[in-house]
Design a protein around this motif. Structure first.
Motif, short mmCIF file in Angstrom:
data_model
loop_
_atom_site.label_atom_id
_atom_site.label_comp_id
_atom_site.label_asym_id
_atom_site.label_seq_id
_atom_site.Cartn_x
_atom_site.Cartn_y
_atom_site.Cartn_z
N LYS A 1 6.39 11.71 -0.33
CA LYS A 1 6.88 13.09 -0.49
C LYS A 1 8.13 13.15 -1.33
O LYS A 1 8.34 14.09 -2.09
N ASN A 2 8.99 12.14 -1.18
CA ASN A 2 10.33 12.24 -1.76
C ASN A 2 10.56 11.45 -3.04
O ASN A 2 11.58 11.63 -3.69
N ASN A 3 9.63 10.58 -3.39
CA ASN A 3 9.82 9.76 -4.59
C ASN A 3 8.94 10.32 -5.72
O ASN A 3 7.71 10.18 -5.68
N PRO A 4 9.54 10.94 -6.74
CA PRO A 4 8.75 11.55 -7.81
C PRO A 4 7.84 10.56 -8.53
O PRO A 4 6.77 10.93 -9.01
N LEU A 5 8.24 9.29 -8.58
CA LEU A 5 7.41 8.27 -9.25
C LEU A 5 6.09 8.05 -8.52
O LEU A 5 5.09 7.67 -9.10
N LEU A 6 6.09 8.27 -7.22
CA LEU A 6 4.87 8.10 -6.42
C LEU A 6 4.07 9.40 -6.38
O LEU A 6 2.84 9.38 -6.45
N ARG A 7 4.79 10.50 -6.29
CA ARG A 7 4.14 11.81 -6.13
C ARG A 7 3.18 12.14 -7.26
O ARG A 7 2.20 12.85 -7.09
N GLU A 8 3.45 11.59 -8.45
CA GLU A 8 2.64 11.90 -9.63
C GLU A 8 1.18 11.44 -9.50
O GLU A 8 0.30 11.94 -10.17
N GLY A 9 0.94 10.45 -8.66
CA GLY A 9 -0.43 9.97 -8.45
C GLY A 9 -0.83 8.85 -9.41
O GLY A 9 -0.17 8.62 -10.42
N PHE A 10 -1.94 8.17 -9.07
CA PHE A 10 -2.33 6.97 -9.82
C PHE A 10 -3.83 6.97 -10.14
O PHE A 10 -4.65 7.39 -9.33
N ASP A 11 -4.16 6.45 -11.33
CA ASP A 11 -5.56 6.24 -11.69
C ASP A 11 -6.11 5.00 -10.98
O ASP A 11 -7.31 4.92 -10.70
N LEU A 12 -5.22 4.05 -10.75
CA LEU A 12 -5.64 2.77 -10.17
C LEU A 12 -4.53 2.25 -9.25
O LEU A 12 -3.35 2.28 -9.63
N ILE A 13 -4.93 1.82 -8.06
CA ILE A 13 -3.99 1.11 -7.17
C ILE A 13 -4.57 -0.29 -6.94
O ILE A 13 -5.75 -0.43 -6.61
N VAL A 14 -3.75 -1.31 -7.17
CA VAL A 14 -4.20 -2.69 -6.90
C VAL A 14 -3.32 -3.28 -5.80
O VAL A 14 -2.13 -2.96 -5.69
N ALA A 15 -3.94 -4.13 -4.98
CA ALA A 15 -3.21 -4.82 -3.92
C ALA A 15 -3.77 -6.24 -3.87
O ALA A 15 -4.88 -6.47 -3.37
N SER A 16 -3.03 -7.17 -4.43
CA SER A 16 -3.53 -8.53 -4.54
C SER A 16 -2.88 -9.42 -3.48
O SER A 16 -1.68 -9.70 -3.53
N SER A 17 -3.68 -9.83 -2.53
CA SER A 17 -3.23 -10.68 -1.42
C SER A 17 -2.06 -10.05 -0.66
O SER A 17 -1.03 -10.68 -0.44
N VAL A 18 -2.25 -8.81 -0.27
CA VAL A 18 -1.19 -8.08 0.45
C VAL A 18 -1.72 -7.44 1.73
O VAL A 18 -1.05 -7.49 2.77
N CYS A 19 -2.90 -6.84 1.65
CA CYS A 19 -3.37 -6.01 2.77
C CYS A 19 -3.44 -6.78 4.09
O CYS A 19 -3.24 -6.21 5.15
N ALA A 20 -3.72 -8.09 4.00
CA ALA A 20 -3.80 -8.87 5.24
C ALA A 20 -2.42 -9.04 5.88
O ALA A 20 -2.32 -9.45 7.03
N PHE A 21 -1.37 -8.74 5.14
CA PHE A 21 -0.02 -8.93 5.67
C PHE A 21 0.60 -7.63 6.20
O PHE A 21 1.65 -7.68 6.83
N VAL A 22 -0.01 -6.49 5.91
CA VAL A 22 0.61 -5.25 6.37
C VAL A 22 0.26 -5.03 7.85
O VAL A 22 -0.82 -5.40 8.29
N PRO A 23 1.18 -4.45 8.61
CA PRO A 23 0.92 -4.32 10.05
C PRO A 23 -0.22 -3.36 10.38
O PRO A 23 -0.90 -3.54 11.39
N ASP A 24 -0.44 -2.36 9.54
CA ASP A 24 -1.47 -1.37 9.84
C ASP A 24 -2.29 -1.06 8.57
O ASP A 24 -1.92 -0.22 7.76
#
Ligand code: SAM
Length: 193
Positions: free
Chosen positions: A95-118
Motif C-alpha cells: 500500500k505504501n511503497n510506490p515502487l510496489l504499487r505499480e504492479g509487475f508483469d513477472l514475479i520470480v522467486a528463486s529458492s525462496v518460497c520454502a524459507f518464508v514462514p507462510d
C-alpha cells in the motif's frame, strides 16, 4: 536488524552451487518468457545472481530481500535498471511503497518460497502485485522422503489455486548434484488471469 542470511552474503556470488542454480533457473525462464520490456519483481533476490541476468533484457527489476547484507552486495553492482531494497513484503508495504504499487508483469522467486514462514500469505501478496495476465515463477527444491523441506508439485498447485492464481505448469526444471547427492528443482508457473 541482523538476519540469518546476512552471513552468507559475502561468499554467495562465488558459491558454485548457487551460481549453477541461478544459471539453470534463468535458462528455464527464458524457455517460455520474452523478458523484453517487462517490469519484474525478484522476490528473495539475494545478491542478485538471477536479477542481473533478467535485467539484461527486462525494462526494470525491483529486487527485494529481507537480508540487508545480500542487498548491499547487489547494490554494489550498480545495475542501472535494478532497484534493490531490503524489506519484508506485506500488505502495508504494498500500500505504501510506490515502487510496489505499480504492479509487475513477472514475479520470480528463486529458492525462496520454502524459507518464508507462510507460503500462502506470500502467494496472496503476489496475486495483488501481479498485473492482469502477469506471471509468477518459483523454483524450489523438490521435497523428498527423507526430510520435510521443499515442495511437492501438489503443494505448489494447491497453493496457486488457493491464492486464485491459474496453475500453468509445475515441472522438474533441473537437478543439481553436490557432495554425491542429486536434488531435483521444481519450477512452478502461475498466471494472474
Ligand atoms: C537460498 S537464497 C536465494 C537467493 C537468490 N534468489 C538466489 O537464487 O541466489 C534465499 C534468499 O531468500 C531470502 N529470504 C528469506 N526469507 C525471505 C522473506 N520472507 N522475504 C524476502 N526474502 C527472503 C534470504 O535472505 C536469501 O537471500
Amino acid at each position: 536488524m541482523s538476519n540469518s542470511w546476512d552471513e552468507y552474503a559475502d561468499g554467495w556470488d562465488t558459491n558454485e552451487d548457487v551460481m549453477l542454480y541461478a544459471e539453470n533457473a534463468f535458462k528455464s525462464l527464458r524457455q517460455f518468457t520474452n523478458l523484453s520490456g517487462m517490469r519484474v519483481l525478484d522476490f528473495g533476490c539475494g545478491t542478485g545472481l538471477l536479477t542481473e541476468k533478467i535485467a539484461q533484457s527486462a525494462a526494470d527489476v525491483i529486487a527485494i530481500d529481507t537480508s540487508a547484507k545480500m542487498i548491499d552486495v547487489l547494490n554494489a553492482k550498480s545495475l542501472t535498471n535494478v532497484t534493490a531494497l531490503s524489506l519484508e513484503l506485506s500488505e502495508h508495504e504494498i500500500k505504501n511503497n510506490p515502487l510496489l504499487r505499480e504492479g509487475f508483469d513477472l514475479i520470480v522467486a528463486s529458492s525462496v518460497c520454502a524459507f518464508v514462514p507462510d507460503y500462502q500469505y506470500i502467494l496472496a501478496l503476489f496475486k495483488r502485485l501481479l498485473k492482469q495476465n502477469g506471471t509468477f515463477v518459483q523454483w524450489d527444491w523438490q521435497r523428498n522422503e527423507q526430510d520435510d523441506f521443499g515442495f511437492t508439485p501438489d503443494m505448489i498447485s494447491q497453493g496457486y489455486e488457493n491464492a486464485n492464481l491459474l496453475v500453468e505448469n509445475v515441472t522438474n526444471a533441473f537437478s543439481l548434484t553436490s557432495n554425491n547427492s542429486t536434488m531435483q528443482v521444481l519450477m512452478g508457473i502461475a498466471k494472474n488471469n
